[in-house]
Design an enzyme around this catalytic site. Structure first.
Site, mmCIF file in Angstrom:
data_model
loop_
_atom_site.group_PDB
_atom_site.id
_atom_site.type_symbol
_atom_site.label_atom_id
_atom_site.label_comp_id
_atom_site.label_asym_id
_atom_site.label_seq_id
_atom_site.Cartn_x
_atom_site.Cartn_y
_atom_site.Cartn_z
ATOM 1 N N MET A 48 -1.985 -3.401 -11.462
ATOM 2 C CA MET A 48 -1.143 -4.077 -10.471
ATOM 3 C C MET A 48 -2.018 -4.555 -9.314
ATOM 4 S SD MET A 48 2.015 -2.390 -8.300
ATOM 5 C CE MET A 48 1.022 -1.377 -7.180
ATOM 6 N N ASN A 49 -1.696 -5.742 -8.765
ATOM 7 C CA ASN A 49 -2.276 -6.060 -7.444
ATOM 8 C C ASN A 49 -1.195 -6.545 -6.489
ATOM 9 O OD1 ASN A 49 -3.390 -8.082 -9.584
ATOM 10 N ND2 ASN A 49 -3.434 -9.298 -7.717
ATOM 11 N N ASP A 50 -1.348 -7.698 -5.866
ATOM 12 C CA ASP A 50 -0.496 -8.073 -4.727
ATOM 13 C C ASP A 50 1.003 -7.864 -4.924
ATOM 14 O OD1 ASP A 50 -2.960 -9.232 -4.339
ATOM 15 O OD2 ASP A 50 -2.231 -11.280 -4.348
ATOM 16 N N GLN A 85 1.936 -8.621 -8.808
ATOM 17 C CA GLN A 85 0.962 -9.165 -9.739
ATOM 18 C C GLN A 85 0.662 -8.094 -10.773
ATOM 19 O OE1 GLN A 85 -0.997 -12.404 -9.749
ATOM 20 N NE2 GLN A 85 1.153 -12.577 -9.218
ATOM 21 N N PHE A 142 0.678 -16.381 -10.516
ATOM 22 C CA PHE A 142 0.006 -15.735 -9.397
ATOM 23 C C PHE A 142 1.022 -15.416 -8.288
ATOM 24 C CE2 PHE A 142 -4.855 -16.735 -9.685
ATOM 25 C CZ PHE A 142 -4.913 -16.153 -10.925
ATOM 26 N N SER A 143 0.504 -15.092 -7.119
ATOM 27 C CA SER A 143 1.377 -14.589 -6.050
ATOM 28 C C SER A 143 2.328 -15.641 -5.493
ATOM 29 C CB SER A 143 0.531 -14.033 -4.908
ATOM 30 O OG SER A 143 -0.046 -12.829 -5.331
ATOM 31 N N ASP A 202 -0.514 -18.892 -3.283
ATOM 32 C CA ASP A 202 0.233 -17.833 -2.588
ATOM 33 C C ASP A 202 1.283 -18.353 -1.597
ATOM 34 O OD1 ASP A 202 -1.687 -16.373 -3.974
ATOM 35 O OD2 ASP A 202 -2.871 -15.893 -2.198
ATOM 36 N N GLU A 229 -6.055 -15.668 1.708
ATOM 37 C CA GLU A 229 -5.097 -15.437 0.632
ATOM 38 C C GLU A 229 -3.820 -14.848 1.209
ATOM 39 O OE1 GLU A 229 -7.210 -12.983 -2.344
ATOM 40 O OE2 GLU A 229 -7.266 -14.843 -3.502
ATOM 41 N N TRP A 287 -10.388 -5.502 -3.748
ATOM 42 C CA TRP A 287 -11.023 -6.085 -4.941
ATOM 43 C C TRP A 287 -12.402 -5.516 -5.228
ATOM 44 C CZ3 TRP A 287 -8.333 -7.669 -8.576
ATOM 45 C CH2 TRP A 287 -7.192 -8.426 -8.384
#
Ligand SMILES: *[C@@H]1O[C@H](CO)[C@@H](O)[C@H](O)[C@H]1NC(C)=O
Ligand SMILES: *[C@@H]1O[C@H](CO)[C@@H](O)[C@H](O)[C@H]1NC(C)=O
Ligand SMILES: *[C@@H]1O[C@H](CO)[C@@H](O)[C@H](O)[C@H]1NC(C)=O
Ligand SMILES: *[C@@H]1O[C@H](CO)[C@@H](O)[C@H](O)[C@H]1NC(C)=O
Ligand SMILES: *[C@@H]1O[C@H](CO)[C@@H](O)[C@H](O)[C@H]1NC(C)=O
Ligand SMILES: *[C@@H]1O[C@H](CO)[C@@H](O)[C@H](O)[C@H]1NC(C)=O
Ligand SMILES: *[C@@H]1O[C@H](CO)[C@@H](O)[C@H](O)[C@H]1NC(C)=O
Ligand SMILES: *[C@@H]1O[C@H](CO)[C@@H](O)[C@H](O)[C@H]1NC(C)=O
Ligand SMILES: *[C@@H]1O[C@H](CO)[C@@H](O)[C@H](O)[C@H]1NC(C)=O
Ligand SMILES: *[C@@H]1O[C@H](CO)[C@@H](O)[C@H](O)[C@H]1NC(C)=O
Length: 541
Positions: A57-59, A75, A116-117, A188, A238, A314
């Site tokens: 998982m990210n953002d 994400q 993406f975000s 984003d 970002e 990151w």
């Protein structure tokens, strides 16, 4: 979001699942229409922070609040333990802490074009025309990122998808993109409502600019202004946010005004629907350490604004040991409630408070009022291994505080000898420090083990004394499996009083697990039938 090198999904064979209207690409290894079952019992698994069922998982994305439910998308790479194959995972919560896993909400529209975000709005007034007979229509606005055969980045364009069921399932808009681009660094989008129109902030990442676009229908967008080269540039811009926040009087807490905030670092200013003007030239930071990225504010919240961030970085997100040990990587921060105020000396500042923890509070483990002194709690028996700790220091005669006047919060493991230290100096430049260098379990050249920040406090009250407060949550690997906490104060100026409380926190996952210990999430919902065999879920319509 962008990851340094995209790991294209290992699973190869293509399969197209027919979503209504526009088809989407579904990697056969990715389950559709049902949440991914998960084991949340591992020793590294946070119990009051959100982490994904499995995978990477990210953002946080698309966060919105509607009819008493917080929706968190994120994400998500459901097929690997590093970034790649980006989808929008989904979880919902009524209290901001107890998250129920939902089926993946957005799948790549095509192979090698990832989601993406982005953000979500509630189109109450059917401005988009997608919602003939409803006031709870939901529209997601996000980046579609194309990758070339050789793995290099292709165009990033802004697209929309709409949901008739409050965000559980989406359909892609047939005329995407809504903001076209040939750039591989344009992403984003975060959309808010401003009076009679929608306003989007979106990052021209490597040009260090934010574009502000406006729209009346979420489909046709017009460029309105650029906000360029502000604050800390770093590698790229970002995940910007634009959010309206109440301004509160510092003493009374009354709302006295409202301002807008752009977050990259953060900037306080006025927004008139097309242009953002900062109030001053300062770049402000919400956090002093480096494990909070891409935070987003929930759409649809009144009053203090609520946000969550990605509690990683990151530089090492794809290496942390939760991957090999337990099959998942990354967690979100706790939710925060934020407002603006003017503080003496510092001026404009955003105050972030841990969002109301009432629903997750367990047993009280200690309460004590003291001057110089110390409280120690052994929490080895707390099933969640998660604690909430609070210390209020009042009646501080600031002029008499010395460089020895300190309050420390120290976690230790008597069995392994590890420790986590943090503390505040009431004298001098008022540093607050965190030292996580005495912990084992993770080693990486980019992992910063000691941080500090100046946390200036004031004697602004009538009796010329100051107060200071710390709130802390420890949650398994959101620190480490430690078992003792000590809160100690020394050399405080005469008259100072410390009020300490330590509570166990309830696990938000334990109550959701079945007899086998598996958290299955919201499985009651799907209109499609699924079979799971050989560890792979396949579509069976
Ligand atoms: C869940 O994970 C824990 C720790 O990693 C492990 O001990 C346990 O056997 C797992 N439970 C299931 C049902 O797989
Ligand atoms: C919906 O329309 C009403 C009445 O025109 C307006 O007051 C309201 O701000 C609109 N809300 C949104 C979210 O568009
Ligand atoms: C919503 O928009 C669509 C398309 O413009 C329109 O056909 C429909 O009548 C609208 N519904 C309402 C309730 O305004
Ligand atoms: C919307 O509601 C009207 C009136 O009840 C109904 O006639 C119409 O079929 C509905 N439209 C849709 C798309 O559901
Ligand atoms: C806004 O900034 C971007 C990035 O620098 C640039 O490409 C674009 O031309 C600017 N827009 C206008 C209208 O100046
Ligand atoms: C918003 O601000 C810009 C620049 O400061 C100005 O050109 C524009 O006219 C303003 N718009 C409104 C609606 O006041
Ligand atoms: C807090 O930690 C600092 C740094 O180790 C130390 O100098 C100070 O004496 C400690 N204070 C207390 C109250 O233990
Ligand atoms: C803490 O200890 C210092 C040094 O012994 C003493 O001067 C001070 O009065 C004490 N503070 C409180 C709040 O008791
Ligand atoms: C600390 O102060 C807050 C705000 O006044 C209060 O709600 C809380 O109960 C206090 N906590 C302790 C441990 O005294
Ligand atoms: C489960 O999902 C359905 C939509 O598929 C939704 O209506 C329902 O509210 C969800 N339930 C929970 C508890 O999240």
């Amino acid at each position: 979001m962008l990851f340094p090198s995209l790991l294209l999904s290992a699973a190869a064979s293509a399969g197209a699942a027919a979503a209504q209207g526009v088809s989407t690409y579904v990697n056969p290894a990715v389950p559709t229409g049902t949440p991914i079952p998960a084991n949340y019992t591992g020793p590294l698994r946070p119990q009051v922070h959100y982490s994904p069922p499995t995978g990477f998982m990210n953002d946080p994305n698309g966060m919105f609040y509607l009819n008493g439910v917080f929706h968190l998308y994120y994400q998500y790479n459901p097929t690997g333990l590093g970034a790649g194959n980006q989808h929008w995972g989904h979880a919902t919560s009524k209290d901001g802490y107890t998250w129920e896993n939902q089926p993946i909400a957005l799948f790549p529209p095509e192979e090698k074009q990832y989601v993406f975000s982005g953000s979500v709005v509630v189109d109450t007034n059917n401005t988009s025309g997608f919602f003939p007979n409803q006031t709870n229509g939901v529209v997601a606005i996000f980046t579609l990122a194309r990758y070339n055969e050789d793995g290099s980045g292709g165009p990033q364009t802004q697209a929309i998808a709409y949901s008739h069921d409050e965000g559980y399932t989406f359909q892609y808009y047939a005329q995407n993109p809504v903001v076209d681009s040939t750039s591989s660094q344009f992403r984003d989008p975060k959309v808010i409502r401003f009076e009679d129109h929608w306003a989007m902030v979106v990052a021209y990442s490597q040009e260090f600019a934010l574009g502000i676009f406006t729209s009346t229908d979420l489909k046709k967008w017009t460029w309105a202004s650029n906000f360029t080269n502000h604050g800390l540039l770093g590698a790229q811009y970002e995940c910007p946010n634009l959010v309206k926040m109440p301004v509160r009087d510092r003493e009374s807490g009354e709302v006295v005004d409202e301002k807008y905030v752009i977050t990259l670092s953060y900037f306080i200013g006025d927004f008139n629907g097309t242009h953002f003007n900062t109030l001053d030239a300062a770049t402000r930071l919400t956090d002093f350490a480096k494990d909070n990225y891409a935070a987003q504010f929930f759409y649809g919240v009144e009053g203090n604004q609520i946000s969550l961030g990605w509690a990683s970085n990151w530089q090492y997100a794809q290496q942390v040991p939760t991957g090999n040990n337990e099959g998942w990587r990354s967690a979100m921060t706790l939710p925060r409630a934020s407002y603006l105020t003017k503080a003496p000396r510092i001026g404009w500042t955003m105050v972030d408070e841990i969002y109301d923890t009432k629903s997750i509070m367990g047993d009280s483990l200690a309460t004590k009022t003291m001057g110089n002194g110390s409280v120690t709690v052994d929490y080895a028996d707390v099933a969640s291994n998660a604690l909430y700790i609070e210390a209020n220091v009042t009646g501080i005669d600031v002029a008499k505080a010395t460089s020895f006047s300190t309050l420390n919060l120290t976690f230790t493991s008597p069995s392994s000898g590890e420790s986590l230290r943090s503390g505040f100096y009431f004298g001098g430049d008022n540093p607050f420090f965190v030292d996580r260098g005495q912990l084992r379990g993770f080693d990486n050249v980019f992992f910063t083990d000691k941080f500090s920040v100046a946390d200036v406090y004031y004697d602004s009250s009538a009796d010329k004394t100051a107060s200071w407060r710390v709130q802390a949550v420890i949650d398994r690997s959101m620190y480490e499996p430690l078992t003792m906490v000590n809160v100690a104060a020394r050399d405080l100026p005469a008259g100072a009083k410390v009020s300490v409380a330590v509570w166990a926190l309830k696990s938000t996952w334990a109550g959701q697990a079945n007899k086998q210990g598996t958290v299955v999430g919201n499985v009651t919902t799907t209109s499609k039938r699924h079979m799971i065999y050989e560890g792979v879920s396949r579509h069976n319509e």
